[in-house]
Design a protein around this motif. Structure first.
Motif, PDB file in Angstrom:
ATOM      1  N   LEU A   1      39.571  43.772  48.010  1.00  0.00           N
ATOM      2  CA  LEU A   1      38.511  43.829  46.866  1.00  0.00           C
ATOM      3  C   LEU A   1      39.220  44.794  45.863  1.00  0.00           C
ATOM      4  CD1 LEU A   1      35.145  44.130  48.481  1.00  0.00           C
ATOM      5  CD2 LEU A   1      36.052  42.146  47.489  1.00  0.00           C
ATOM      6  N   ALA A   2      40.152  45.480  46.232  1.00  0.00           N
ATOM      7  CA  ALA A   2      40.844  46.559  45.196  1.00  0.00           C
ATOM      8  C   ALA A   2      41.590  45.822  44.294  1.00  0.00           C
ATOM      9  CB  ALA A   2      41.512  47.740  45.884  1.00  0.00           C
ATOM     10  N   ARG A   3      42.306  44.703  44.929  1.00  0.00           N
ATOM     11  CA  ARG A   3      43.222  43.660  44.381  1.00  0.00           C
ATOM     12  C   ARG A   3      42.477  42.532  43.741  1.00  0.00           C
ATOM     13  NH1 ARG A   3      46.086  42.595  48.456  1.00  0.00           N
ATOM     14  NH2 ARG A   3      44.930  40.622  49.276  1.00  0.00           N
ATOM     15  N   LEU A   4      41.258  41.902  44.144  1.00  0.00           N
ATOM     16  CA  LEU A   4      40.458  40.839  43.797  1.00  0.00           C
ATOM     17  C   LEU A   4      39.697  41.122  42.702  1.00  0.00           C
ATOM     18  CD1 LEU A   4      39.735  37.782  43.991  1.00  0.00           C
ATOM     19  CD2 LEU A   4      38.137  38.422  45.786  1.00  0.00           C
ATOM     20  N   ASN A   5      38.907  42.299  42.673  1.00  0.00           N
ATOM     21  CA  ASN A   5      37.769  42.524  41.720  1.00  0.00           C
ATOM     22  C   ASN A   5      38.369  42.778  40.309  1.00  0.00           C
ATOM     23  OD1 ASN A   5      35.903  42.026  43.562  1.00  0.00           O
ATOM     24  ND2 ASN A   5      35.247  44.153  43.801  1.00  0.00           N
ATOM     25  N   PRO A   6      39.329  43.734  40.308  1.00  0.00           N
ATOM     26  CA  PRO A   6      39.764  43.854  38.828  1.00  0.00           C
ATOM     27  C   PRO A   6      40.174  42.719  38.355  1.00  0.00           C
ATOM     28  CG  PRO A   6      40.492  45.500  40.411  1.00  0.00           C
ATOM     29  CD  PRO A   6      39.791  44.474  41.196  1.00  0.00           C
ATOM     30  N   SER A   7      40.875  41.808  38.921  1.00  0.00           N
ATOM     31  CA  SER A   7      41.691  40.701  38.453  1.00  0.00           C
ATOM     32  C   SER A   7      40.645  39.714  37.704  1.00  0.00           C
ATOM     33  CB  SER A   7      42.731  40.094  39.575  1.00  0.00           C
ATOM     34  OG  SER A   7      43.222  38.757  38.810  1.00  0.00           O
ATOM     35  N   ILE A   8      39.608  39.551  38.567  1.00  0.00           N
ATOM     36  CA  ILE A   8      38.574  38.574  38.193  1.00  0.00           C
ATOM     37  C   ILE A   8      37.812  39.227  37.013  1.00  0.00           C
ATOM     38  CG2 ILE A   8      36.434  37.506  38.672  1.00  0.00           C
ATOM     39  CD1 ILE A   8      37.506  36.829  41.489  1.00  0.00           C
ATOM     40  N   MET A   9      37.490  40.444  37.120  1.00  0.00           N
ATOM     41  CA  MET A   9      36.802  41.139  36.124  1.00  0.00           C
ATOM     42  C   MET A   9      37.537  41.289  34.789  1.00  0.00           C
ATOM     43  SD  MET A   9      34.153  42.781  35.136  1.00  0.00           S
ATOM     44  CE  MET A   9      33.316  43.554  36.743  1.00  0.00           C
TER      45      MET A   9
END
Length: 537
Positions: A245-253
């Motif tokens: 999630l530390a990788r995925l969430n910032p990217s989608i946000m």
């Protein structure tokens, strides 16, 4: 404190816990002992019955199959209760079209909290499929235009373009003759399609690989670990989830904020009649006020709670949008591999309704996308596959004093999980003759077709799946663009000598791969759907 005193305290606490446990068990068992259901035990409730059903099937099954086994074994038509305490919440299982309509159409029961709890570690809270009340209404209303028939037809070119990459992959696999995972290969295709619909640009999973797809599929795998009884599995899952999630969430946000900034900068309020993307529709309310462009707000001034809601729903659409279609596509190819007469009828329909020439077929698809709705037999194959392999059930909750009417009696719905299971209904021989067979023609005769409300894979009513028409048209395009030129064969086929269970005998043809595993939904065939493909001359 003396050792003796410590021991007294420990024993007192243990005794209190045991007394409380015994009292709660007595209350649960007393409540369910005389209710409609399978044989009930004062000690086990219905846990033993559930365990016996599970023992007939492969491990990690989606529980919808257990409910079907129990319903058929004990002749439980319509509804039955399950006392699963302390392993799970007690359940009221509904298995008839009329009863399902009572809780999804006549009155719409809210989605049970356990659905949101289950999805939260994967995608976040309040995704449209699990939300209730004003939050659901707001999300649903914002997304609806993207799933109108006019917009779905306009997406046909997207389906065609992404499916050309899929054909290139199949060409290479046909040349080498290698065994490949249809699940992995088709997931990339479907993910690119849903990515284009959601963001208005391809995620290039087929051509370059997508970290979004890899991370979201890992989140689904980690969700499976939530069901483990091993505490060390939960600990390792917790820390691995944080990394992903530390990788995925910032990217989608970042994608969300960039799109919002661009729309503000260009002073664009997305149109509901002709939206560029689902994301634009969800951003629309932040851009307009009474039909006019809002003034002054910077992206960073947007409510963090609203951004979190948006992030959760983007992830939810990416996961759900590619999962169901991938699962169904894998099962279609598996079923067709052993039904050449069905393939022949599909090819004949595609040539008759569209064109015998592939390039002309593509031109017609893009110029006249409404022709897809004329592919009735193709639709019948898709529907029959979804009948045999529904993606799971929905869980609802009712007020404490709510009841449901069945066979002249009232049954309590309060303080139980109300389970709407299409699997049990769609294997009911009274509604579907020969339910354990793949018979697309059952959907072709208007006079003998199953009742409309007896097909529940997408549910019905206000909470029916938003994307069902999109998924069906998407599958139609994929089948039109592949079945004419490719033959698919299951690799390492090991049929069972005898059926494992009562509701199906398809495992005597396809082996254990026809038993759906549990993940976010009922997963595609076991083992990654390993296949080989051959190019037709």
């Amino acid at each position: 404190m003396a050792i003796g005193s410590i021991l007294v305290v420990v024993l007192s606490l243990a005794s209190a816990w045991l007394l409380n446990f015994a009292y709660r068990m007595y209350r649960h068992r007393r409540r369910f002992r005389d209710l409609r259901g399978p044989p009930h035990s004062w000690l086990w409730g219905h846990l033993k019955v559930m365990g016996e059903a599970a023992a007939t099937l492969p491990p990690n099954m989606h529980p919808q199959a257990y409910l079907t086994v129990i319903a058929q074994k004990y002749n439980l038509d319509g509804l039955f209760y399950l006392d699963l305490w302390p392993a799970a919440e007690p359940q009221l299982v509904l298995t008839s079209p009329e009863l399902l309509d009572q809780v999804t159409v006549t009155r719409v029961l809210p989605i049970h909290q356990m659905a949101d709890d289950y999805l939260a570690p994967m995608v976040g809270r309040n995704v449209v499929a699990a939300a209730n009340g004003p939050v659901w209404k707001k999300l649903h209303n914002s997304m609806v235009p993207a799933f109108s028939w006019s917009h779905i037809r306009s997406l046909t070119t997207v389906f065609v373009d992404e499916c050309m990459h899929f054909r290139n992959t199949l060409d290479q696999l046909a040349k080498t003759g290698e065994t490949f995972s249809m699940e992995d290969t088709s997931a990339k295709l479907v993910f690119d399609i849903i990515g284009k619909i959601l963001f208005n640009f391809s995620l290039n999973a087929q051509t370059e690989g997508s970290s979004y797809l890899e991370d979201l599929r890992e989140m689904i795998h980690l969700a499976e670990n939530q069901l483990s009884w091993n505490p060390f599995v939960h600990i390792s899952t917790f820390f691995r989830r944080r990394v992903v999630l530390a990788r995925l969430n910032p990217s989608i946000m970042a994608q969300i904020k960039n799109r919002l900034s661009m729309l503000r900068q260009d002073q664009i309020v997305p149109s509901r009649k002709d939206p560029y993307s689902i994301l634009d529709l969800m951003l629309r309310e932040q851009l307009q006020d009474g039909g006019e462009l809002k003034e002054g707000k910077d992206v960073e001034d947007i409510s963090p709670e609203w951004l979190e809601l948006l992030l959760a729903n983007v992830k939810g659409l990416l996961v759900g949008g590619h999962g169901t279609t991938t699962d169904t596509l894998c099962y279609i190819y598996i079923l067709l591999s052993k039904n050449p007469e069905v393939i022949q009828k599909l090819r004949e329909e595609h040539s008759r309704i569209l064109h015998p020439d592939f390039n002309e077929t593509l031109n017609i698809l893009q110029a006249s996308p409404h022709k897809l709705e004329e592919l009735e037999y193709t639709g019948a194959v898709i529907r029959e596959t979804l009948r045999l392999f529904p993606v799971g059930f929905s869980v609802r909750q009712a007020e404490d004093d709510a009841t449901i009417s069945y066979a002249g009696k009232q049954y309590a719905m309060g303080n139980v999980v109300v389970v709407n299971t299409p699997h049990t209904l769609q294997y009911d021989p009274k509604i579907y003759p020969k339910p354990d067979e793949f018979i697309p023609d059952r959907w072709m005769d208007p006079d003998n077709m199953p009742p409309r409300n007896a097909f529940r894979t997408f549910s019905r009513g206000a909470r029916a799946c938003l994307g069902q028409n999109l998924a069906v048209n998407e599958l139609k395009v994929i089948l039109v663009m592949t079945l004419r030129d490719y033959d698919f064969e299951i690799a390492d086929l090991v049929p069972n000598k005898e059926p494992r269970t009562s509701y199906t005998k398809l495992d005597t043809i396809y082996g254990d791969r026809i038993f759906q595993e549990l993940a976010m939904e009922a997963k595609p065939p076991r083992g990654g759907t390993m296949m080989r493909v051959r190019k037709r001359s």
